[in-house]
Write a protein that holds these residues in place. Structure first.
Motif, PDB file in Angstrom:
ATOM      1  N   LYS A  24      -3.266  92.042  49.137  1.00 31.31           N
ATOM      2  CA  LYS A  24      -4.075  92.098  47.986  1.00 31.31           C
ATOM      3  C   LYS A  24      -3.727  93.129  47.000  1.00 31.31           C
ATOM      4  O   LYS A  24      -4.290  93.559  46.109  1.00 31.31           O
ATOM      5  N   LEU A  25      -2.191  93.628  46.912  1.00 29.53           N
ATOM      6  CA  LEU A  25      -1.568  94.322  46.021  1.00 29.53           C
ATOM      7  C   LEU A  25      -1.078  93.582  45.107  1.00 29.53           C
ATOM      8  O   LEU A  25      -0.659  93.940  43.732  1.00 29.53           O
ATOM      9  N   TRP A  26      -1.102  92.133  45.075  1.00 29.20           N
ATOM     10  CA  TRP A  26      -0.671  91.365  43.937  1.00 29.20           C
ATOM     11  C   TRP A  26      -1.224  91.551  42.653  1.00 29.20           C
ATOM     12  O   TRP A  26      -0.511  91.638  41.483  1.00 29.20           O
ATOM     13  N   PRO A  27      -2.535  91.731  42.625  1.00 28.55           N
ATOM     14  CA  PRO A  27      -3.154  91.870  41.316  1.00 28.55           C
ATOM     15  C   PRO A  27      -2.743  93.253  40.786  1.00 28.55           C
ATOM     16  O   PRO A  27      -2.653  93.009  39.293  1.00 28.55           O
ATOM     17  N   ALA A  28      -2.489  94.329  41.316  1.00 27.19           N
ATOM     18  CA  ALA A  28      -2.030  95.315  40.819  1.00 27.19           C
ATOM     19  C   ALA A  28      -0.527  95.211  40.234  1.00 27.19           C
ATOM     20  O   ALA A  28      -0.223  95.732  39.278  1.00 27.19           O
ATOM     21  N   PHE A  29       0.131  94.359  40.811  1.00 32.92           N
ATOM     22  CA  PHE A  29       1.462  94.091  40.250  1.00 32.92           C
ATOM     23  C   PHE A  29       1.455  93.086  39.145  1.00 32.92           C
ATOM     24  O   PHE A  29       2.158  93.500  38.095  1.00 32.92           O
ATOM     25  N   LEU A  30       0.468  92.212  38.923  1.00 34.65           N
ATOM     26  CA  LEU A  30       0.391  91.482  37.814  1.00 34.65           C
ATOM     27  C   LEU A  30      -0.343  92.284  36.617  1.00 34.65           C
ATOM     28  O   LEU A  30      -0.023  92.026  35.660  1.00 34.65           O
ATOM     29  N   LYS A  38       3.240  94.118  27.378  1.00 31.85           N
ATOM     30  CA  LYS A  38       2.240  93.986  26.229  1.00 31.85           C
ATOM     31  C   LYS A  38       1.486  92.741  26.150  1.00 31.85           C
ATOM     32  O   LYS A  38       1.030  92.039  25.105  1.00 31.85           O
ATOM     33  N   GLY A  39       0.994  92.078  27.421  1.00 36.82           N
ATOM     34  CA  GLY A  39       0.204  91.210  27.552  1.00 36.82           C
ATOM     35  C   GLY A  39      -1.201  91.540  27.864  1.00 36.82           C
ATOM     36  O   GLY A  39      -1.572  92.700  28.516  1.00 36.82           O
ATOM     37  N   ALA A  40      -2.194  90.493  27.606  1.00 31.26           N
ATOM     38  CA  ALA A  40      -3.757  90.862  27.966  1.00 31.26           C
ATOM     39  C   ALA A  40      -3.997  90.348  29.328  1.00 31.26           C
ATOM     40  O   ALA A  40      -5.007  90.979  29.895  1.00 31.26           O
ATOM     41  N   SER A  41      -3.225  89.397  30.026  1.00 32.12           N
ATOM     42  CA  SER A  41      -3.520  89.123  31.246  1.00 32.12           C
ATOM     43  C   SER A  41      -2.215  88.382  31.836  1.00 32.12           C
ATOM     44  O   SER A  41      -1.139  88.276  31.210  1.00 32.12           O
ATOM     45  N   ALA A  42      -2.260  88.193  33.236  1.00 29.30           N
ATOM     46  CA  ALA A  42      -1.057  87.634  33.981  1.00 29.30           C
ATOM     47  C   ALA A  42      -1.966  86.839  35.146  1.00 29.30           C
ATOM     48  O   ALA A  42      -2.637  87.040  35.711  1.00 29.30           O
ATOM     49  N   VAL A  43      -0.962  85.785  35.653  1.00 27.67           N
ATOM     50  CA  VAL A  43      -1.299  85.041  36.766  1.00 27.67           C
ATOM     51  C   VAL A  43       0.061  84.473  37.403  1.00 27.67           C
ATOM     52  O   VAL A  43       0.899  84.004  36.914  1.00 27.67           O
ATOM     53  N   LEU A  44      -0.391  84.308  38.780  1.00 24.69           N
ATOM     54  CA  LEU A  44       0.585  83.657  39.671  1.00 24.69           C
ATOM     55  C   LEU A  44      -0.226  82.769  40.502  1.00 24.69           C
ATOM     56  O   LEU A  44      -1.130  82.798  41.155  1.00 24.69           O
ATOM     57  N   ASN A 132       7.753  68.367  43.900  1.00 25.57           N
ATOM     58  CA  ASN A 132       6.551  68.407  42.815  1.00 25.57           C
ATOM     59  C   ASN A 132       5.902  69.628  43.088  1.00 25.57           C
ATOM     60  O   ASN A 132       5.009  69.893  42.060  1.00 25.57           O
ATOM     61  N   LEU A 133       6.020  70.444  43.989  1.00 26.44           N
ATOM     62  CA  LEU A 133       5.168  71.721  44.465  1.00 26.44           C
ATOM     63  C   LEU A 133       6.069  72.803  43.736  1.00 26.44           C
ATOM     64  O   LEU A 133       7.278  72.935  44.000  1.00 26.44           O
ATOM     65  N   ALA A 134       5.397  73.669  43.150  1.00 26.50           N
ATOM     66  CA  ALA A 134       6.110  74.954  42.254  1.00 26.50           C
ATOM     67  C   ALA A 134       5.079  76.105  42.326  1.00 26.50           C
ATOM     68  O   ALA A 134       4.020  75.906  42.170  1.00 26.50           O
ATOM     69  N   GLY A 135       5.916  77.211  42.226  1.00 25.90           N
ATOM     70  CA  GLY A 135       5.138  78.444  42.128  1.00 25.90           C
ATOM     71  C   GLY A 135       5.614  79.044  40.978  1.00 25.90           C
ATOM     72  O   GLY A 135       6.630  79.043  40.522  1.00 25.90           O
ATOM     73  N   GLN A 136       4.467  79.432  40.154  1.00 29.62           N
ATOM     74  CA  GLN A 136       4.545  79.863  38.779  1.00 29.62           C
ATOM     75  C   GLN A 136       4.122  81.093  38.353  1.00 29.62           C
ATOM     76  O   GLN A 136       3.038  81.588  38.951  1.00 29.62           O
ATOM     77  N   ILE A 137       4.657  81.857  37.472  1.00 34.92           N
ATOM     78  CA  ILE A 137       4.101  83.090  37.022  1.00 34.92           C
ATOM     79  C   ILE A 137       4.153  83.093  35.483  1.00 34.92           C
ATOM     80  O   ILE A 137       5.071  82.557  35.048  1.00 34.92           O
ATOM     81  N   GLY A 138       3.074  83.541  34.871  1.00 30.78           N
ATOM     82  CA  GLY A 138       2.768  83.677  33.607  1.00 30.78           C
ATOM     83  C   GLY A 138       2.176  85.000  33.050  1.00 30.78           C
ATOM     84  O   GLY A 138       1.398  85.358  33.778  1.00 30.78           O
ATOM     85  N   VAL A 139       2.664  85.294  31.762  1.00 30.02           N
ATOM     86  CA  VAL A 139       1.761  86.554  31.052  1.00 30.02           C
ATOM     87  C   VAL A 139       1.411  85.847  29.941  1.00 30.02           C
ATOM     88  O   VAL A 139       1.925  84.901  28.977  1.00 30.02           O
ATOM     89  N   GLN A 140      -0.006  86.213  29.239  1.00 26.64           N
ATOM     90  CA  GLN A 140      -0.404  85.560  28.334  1.00 26.64           C
ATOM     91  C   GLN A 140      -0.831  86.835  27.115  1.00 26.64           C
ATOM     92  O   GLN A 140      -1.361  87.836  27.722  1.00 26.64           O
ATOM     93  N   ARG A 141      -1.085  86.568  25.879  1.00 28.99           N
ATOM     94  CA  ARG A 141      -1.480  87.525  25.016  1.00 28.99           C
ATOM     95  C   ARG A 141      -2.150  86.795  23.674  1.00 28.99           C
ATOM     96  O   ARG A 141      -1.703  85.595  23.470  1.00 28.99           O
TER      97      ARG A 141
END
Length: 379
Positions: A24-30, A38-44, A132-141
């Motif tokens: 449950k702490l992953w959203p706090a990390f993101l 300096k992003g507006a959002s992040a997703v894993l 073909n399976l991958a874990g991805q992280i991204g930050v958006q702004r």
């Protein structure tokens, strides 16, 4: 002002390892990651690169509609997708380096998908890939903030090995939310052979499965509270892994730990070892939070039966004596060991070896021929 790499990286790495045992702490990390970059959002999330399917794991600052619409229509229109699909795990990218701003601005992907959510730039990458399976992280702004600068991408790159290690450990530890204590879950025998290390790298506790592998006469043991490998060269590597992981667990480093194979001569096999930092989540037992700084997971391999010398002789048209010699070489023995085993002189061993090398120019080539042949199927 660009983010400083040292302190933000250490804080984020600590959050990653906290989330191993408290997802449950992953959203706090993101949220912290997005703020640092300096992003507006992040997703894993995890995605199937062949079926163009995305399953979101955790996010912050993104509306659910943005996440669901991506699967329904827009994943196939993603102008960055084909580039990303070719990238290895750990490689960080920025979208403004893939698609020019004017090209993205004219695309349907931007006008119908990104623009309604005020997203123009993104940075991220795969932290793990299996086919073909991958874990991805991204930050958006948004566009007015401009593209991500090199220091921000460097910060994200520093996190990649820790994310990979965290998700490998989470599969082993079964980090679904549980009412049981963190300590009990870590030392549960269903997890496997687990060792908890203190701030100084000393062994604090072992699961029963780990105790069975820590044999005083084997490849790995505990002496004076420290993990001891049978070979000196392996010990130096083990000490470095433990020290670096414990420093990260104390918040004083950024190393992700690592893996090591330790020969176990007593069992004729090896012990596979993974060392990772450990940062206790807020829900952890007080003792764990205060003392545990690294975690070790062990796996013992089964000893292999020796290669059948009769099969070697038959397959390569050798005499029985030559077959025994070549099989022993393929099993990793040197010429002195072979001479002792068969109670013959080293001169005889060399004579048989020269006779057996009709199909190879060097000893290593002969061994490679055997290991790549059907005789590799052991008794």
């Amino acid at each position: 002002m660009s983010p400083r790499i040292g302190e933000p990286a250490a804080e984020l790495i600590g959050q990653i390892y906290e989330a191993i045992v408290s997802p449950k702490l992953w959203p706090a990390f993101l949220e912290n990651l997005a703020d640092r970059m300096k992003g507006a959002s992040a997703v894993l999330y995890f995605r199937d690169l062949e079926r163009l399917e995305v399953r979101t794991a955790y996010s912050c600052g993104l509306q659910q509609e943005f996440l669901t619409r991506r699967n329904e229509r827009f994943l196939s229109l993603d102008p960055w997708g084909s580039y990303l699909a070719l990238q290895p795990a750990g490689q960080v990218f920025a979208t403004h380096g893939i698609t020019p701003d004017r090209t993205l601005e004219r695309s349907e992907f931007y006008s119908d998908y990104l623009r309604p959510f005020s997203i123009f730039y993104a940075a991220g990458g795969f932290f793990v890939r299996h086919g073909n399976l991958a874990g991805q992280i991204g930050v958006q702004r948004c566009r007015r903030q401009g593209g991500f600068d090199p220091s921000e991408l460097q910060l994200l790159a520093r996190l990649m090995p820790h994310l990979r290690r965290a998700f490998a450990l989470s599969r082993r530890l079964g980090t679904a939310e549980s009412t049981g204590s963190v300590l009990a879950r870590l030392l549960d025998d269903t997890v496997g052979a687990v060792i908890l290390l203190g701030v100084d790298g000393r062994v604090l506790m072992c699961s029963d499965a780990a105790e069975r592998l820590l044999d005083g006469d084997g490849g790995l043991s505990v002496r004076d509270g420290r993990l001891i490998a049978a070979h000196r060269s392996t010990q130096r590597l083990l000490d470095a892994l433990v020290s670096n992981a414990a420093q990260t667990g104390r918040g004083q480093g950024t190393d992700a730990g690592g893996a090591l194979r330790i020969p176990d001569p007593k069992r004729g096999a090896e012990i596979q070892l993974v060392v990772s930092p450990f940062v206790a989540p807020p829900s952890a037992d007080e003792w764990v939070a205060q003392y545990v700084s690294a975690i070790v997971i062990l796996k013992g391999s089964e000893p292999e039966s020796p290669i059948d010398p009769g099969l070697v002789a038959s397959c390569f048209r050798l005499t029985p004596a030559e077959g025994r010699l070549v099989a022993a070489l393929a099993d990793g023995q040197d010429l002195d060991q072979i001479a002792d085993q068969f109670q013959i002189t080293r001169h005889t061993v060399r004579t048989n070896l020269r006779s057996a090398m009709g199909r190879a120019h060097r000893q290593a080539e002969l061994v490679r021929l055997v290991l790549n042949s059907p005789v590799r199927i052991r008794r």
